[in-house]
Enzyme design. Structure first.
Site, PDB file in Angstrom:
ATOM      1  N   GLY A  12     -66.967  -7.966 -77.715  1.00 48.81           N
ATOM      2  CA  GLY A  12     -67.063  -7.744 -76.268  1.00 48.81           C
ATOM      3  C   GLY A  12     -65.773  -7.316 -75.593  1.00 48.81           C
ATOM      4  N   ASN A  14     -64.861  -4.247 -74.974  1.00 48.67           N
ATOM      5  CA  ASN A  14     -65.223  -3.221 -73.983  1.00 48.67           C
ATOM      6  C   ASN A  14     -65.915  -3.852 -72.776  1.00 48.67           C
ATOM      7  OD1 ASN A  14     -64.629  -0.308 -74.857  1.00 48.67           O
ATOM      8  ND2 ASN A  14     -65.438  -1.228 -76.733  1.00 48.67           N
ATOM      9  N   LEU A  86     -81.540  -0.291 -81.691  1.00 47.86           N
ATOM     10  CA  LEU A  86     -82.151   0.844 -81.004  1.00 47.86           C
ATOM     11  C   LEU A  86     -82.997   0.317 -79.849  1.00 47.86           C
ATOM     12  CD1 LEU A  86     -82.526   3.954 -81.292  1.00 47.86           C
ATOM     13  CD2 LEU A  86     -84.626   3.457 -82.560  1.00 47.86           C
ATOM     14  N   ASN A 101     -73.823   4.668 -73.463  1.00 45.33           N
ATOM     15  CA  ASN A 101     -73.354   4.029 -74.695  1.00 45.33           C
ATOM     16  C   ASN A 101     -71.971   4.559 -75.043  1.00 45.33           C
ATOM     17  OD1 ASN A 101     -73.471   2.522 -77.146  1.00 45.33           O
ATOM     18  ND2 ASN A 101     -74.033   4.386 -78.262  1.00 45.33           N
ATOM     19  N   HIS A 103     -69.540   5.160 -78.471  1.00 40.06           N
ATOM     20  CA  HIS A 103     -69.631   5.214 -79.934  1.00 40.06           C
ATOM     21  C   HIS A 103     -68.251   5.545 -80.492  1.00 40.06           C
ATOM     22  CE1 HIS A 103     -71.743   5.557 -83.745  1.00 40.06           C
ATOM     23  NE2 HIS A 103     -70.934   6.555 -84.006  1.00 40.06           N
ATOM     24  N   ASP A 144     -77.648   7.536 -80.914  1.00 34.42           N
ATOM     25  CA  ASP A 144     -76.428   8.342 -80.714  1.00 34.42           C
ATOM     26  C   ASP A 144     -76.691   9.817 -80.413  1.00 34.42           C
ATOM     27  OD1 ASP A 144     -74.992   6.010 -81.382  1.00 34.42           O
ATOM     28  OD2 ASP A 144     -75.124   6.475 -83.510  1.00 34.42           O
ATOM     29  N   GLU A 173     -61.093   3.451 -76.263  1.00 30.35           N
ATOM     30  CA  GLU A 173     -62.311   2.997 -75.568  1.00 30.35           C
ATOM     31  C   GLU A 173     -61.953   2.222 -74.303  1.00 30.35           C
ATOM     32  OE1 GLU A 173     -65.500   2.679 -79.190  1.00 30.35           O
ATOM     33  OE2 GLU A 173     -64.448   0.852 -78.673  1.00 30.35           O
TER      34      GLU A 173
HETATM   35  C1  GAR Z   1     -66.830  -0.487 -80.247  1.00 25.99           C
HETATM   36  O1  GAR Z   1     -65.878   0.169 -81.037  1.00 25.99           O
HETATM   37  C2  GAR Z   1     -68.011   0.424 -79.973  1.00 25.99           C
HETATM   38  O2  GAR Z   1     -67.664   1.775 -79.869  1.00 25.99           O
HETATM   39  C3  GAR Z   1     -68.867   0.198 -81.187  1.00 25.99           C
HETATM   40  O3  GAR Z   1     -68.767  -1.186 -81.433  1.00 25.99           O
HETATM   41  C4  GAR Z   1     -67.472  -1.647 -81.035  1.00 25.99           C
HETATM   42  C5  GAR Z   1     -67.661  -2.873 -80.169  1.00 25.99           C
HETATM   43  O4  GAR Z   1     -66.440  -3.478 -79.889  1.00 25.99           O
HETATM   44  N1  GAR Z   1     -70.220   0.622 -80.946  1.00 25.99           N
HETATM   45  C6  GAR Z   1     -70.977   1.170 -81.891  1.00 25.99           C
HETATM   46  O5  GAR Z   1     -70.604   1.312 -83.029  1.00 25.99           O
HETATM   47  C7  GAR Z   1     -72.361   1.596 -81.418  1.00 25.99           C
HETATM   48  N2  GAR Z   1     -72.992   2.423 -82.383  1.00 25.99           N
HETATM   49  P1  GAR Z   1     -66.339  -4.579 -78.731  1.00 25.99           P
HETATM   50  O6  GAR Z   1     -67.462  -5.603 -78.977  1.00 25.99           O
HETATM   51  O7  GAR Z   1     -64.991  -5.193 -78.908  1.00 25.99           O
HETATM   52  O8  GAR Z   1     -66.501  -3.879 -77.417  1.00 25.99           O
END
Ligand code: GAR
Length: 194
Positions: A12, A14, A86, A101, A103, A144, A173
Site C-alpha cells: 500500500g 501507492n 481482474l 490502475n 502498472h 492492463d 510511481e
Molecule cells: C506497484 O508497483 C504497482 O504498480 C503494482 O503493484 C505494486 C504495489 O505496490 N501493480 C501491479 O502489478 C498491477 N498489475 P504498493 O502496494 O506498495 O503500492
C-alpha cells in the site's frame, strides 16, 4: 467533493501517497480503502490516515457485494493501487472511464494475467531489457489494456536485481500517481460541466 475508493492487495505504498496527497484536497477525498488480503500492509496505512477499510474476498467481488458496498459509499472514482484481481465486467460498466490502475512496466510489455509486482520486474530482468517504467491507465474488462493516460521510463542498470528495480519503479510511481489522478479529476470536472 469527489469520493475516491482505493482497491489494494499489498503493502500500500501507492495508496499511502494518494491518501497523503488527497488528505489536503478540497475537491476529492479518499473515502474508502477496499482490500482483498487480510494481512495486507495497506490496512495499517489506511488506519493511520483515518480512512475506513472494507475487506472482501473472491465471492464478494464476483457476486456484486463489493459493487453494492462501493455504490453505498457514494464512490465516484476507483483507483487500483497494487490490486491483483481482474474486476468483473459489471463493476467496470458501473464506473465507465472512472477506474484507474498503475502498472509497473511500459505496457503493453509485461502486462496481462500473472504479471504483477515482482513478477513483472523478474520478467523484465530475464529479458535483458535496458529500460522499464510505469503505466497509468483506465481500466477495462481485460488485464492492463485500457486507455493509457501516462507513461514514464527508467533505466534498468547493470547488476540490478528485482529489489533494486522495484525500488526505482516504486519511486516513479510515488512521484507520479497522485498528480496523474489529480489531472484526471480536473478533466472529469471539465467534462461534467460540458
Ligand atoms: C506497484 O508497483 C504497482 O504498480 C503494482 O503493484 C505494486 C504495489 O505496490 N501493480 C501491479 O502489478 C498491477 N498489475 P504498493 O502496494 O506498495 O503500492
Amino acid at each position: 467533493m469527489i469520493r475516491i475508493a482505493i482497491l489494494a492487495s499489498g503493502s500500500g505504498t501507492n495508496a499511502q501517497r494518494l491518501m497523503e496527497h488527497f488528505g489536503a484536497s478540497t475537491k476529492a477525498e479518499i473515502a474508502l480503502v477496499a482490500c482483498d488480503q487480510p494481512k495486507a500492509g495497506v490496512l495499517q496505512r489506511a488506519w493511520d490516515h483515518g480512512v475506513p477499510c472494507y475487506m472482501f474476498g473472491a465471492t464478494e467481488l464476483a457476486d456484486g457485494t463489493l459493487l453494492r458496498e462501493l455504490e453505498g459509499a457514494g464512490i465516484d472514482l476507483l483507483i487500483l493501487a497494487g490490486f491483483m484481481r481482474l474486476l468483473p465486467a459489471t463493476l467496470v460498466q458501473t464506473w465507465p472511464d472512472r477506474i484507474l490502475n498503475i502498472h509497473p512496466s511500459l505496457l503493453p510489455k509485461y502486462g496481462g494475467k500473472g504479471m504483477y509486482g515482482d513478477h513483472v520486474h523478474r520478467a523484465v530482468l530475464a529479458a535483458g531489457e535496458k529500460q522499464s517504467g510505469i503505466t497509468i491507465h483506465v481500466v477495462n474488462e481485460r488485464y492492463d489494456e485500457g486507455r493509457v493516460l501516462f507513461q514514464v521510463e527508467c533505466p534498468v542498470m547493470p547488476g540490478d536485481d528485482v529489489e533494486a528495480l522495484a525500488a526505482r519503479i516504486h519511486a516513479l510511481e510515488h512521484a507520479h500517481y497522485p498528480e496523474v489522478v489529480e489531472g484526471f479529476l480536473n478533466d472529469m470536472a471539465v467534462r461534467t460541466r460540458e
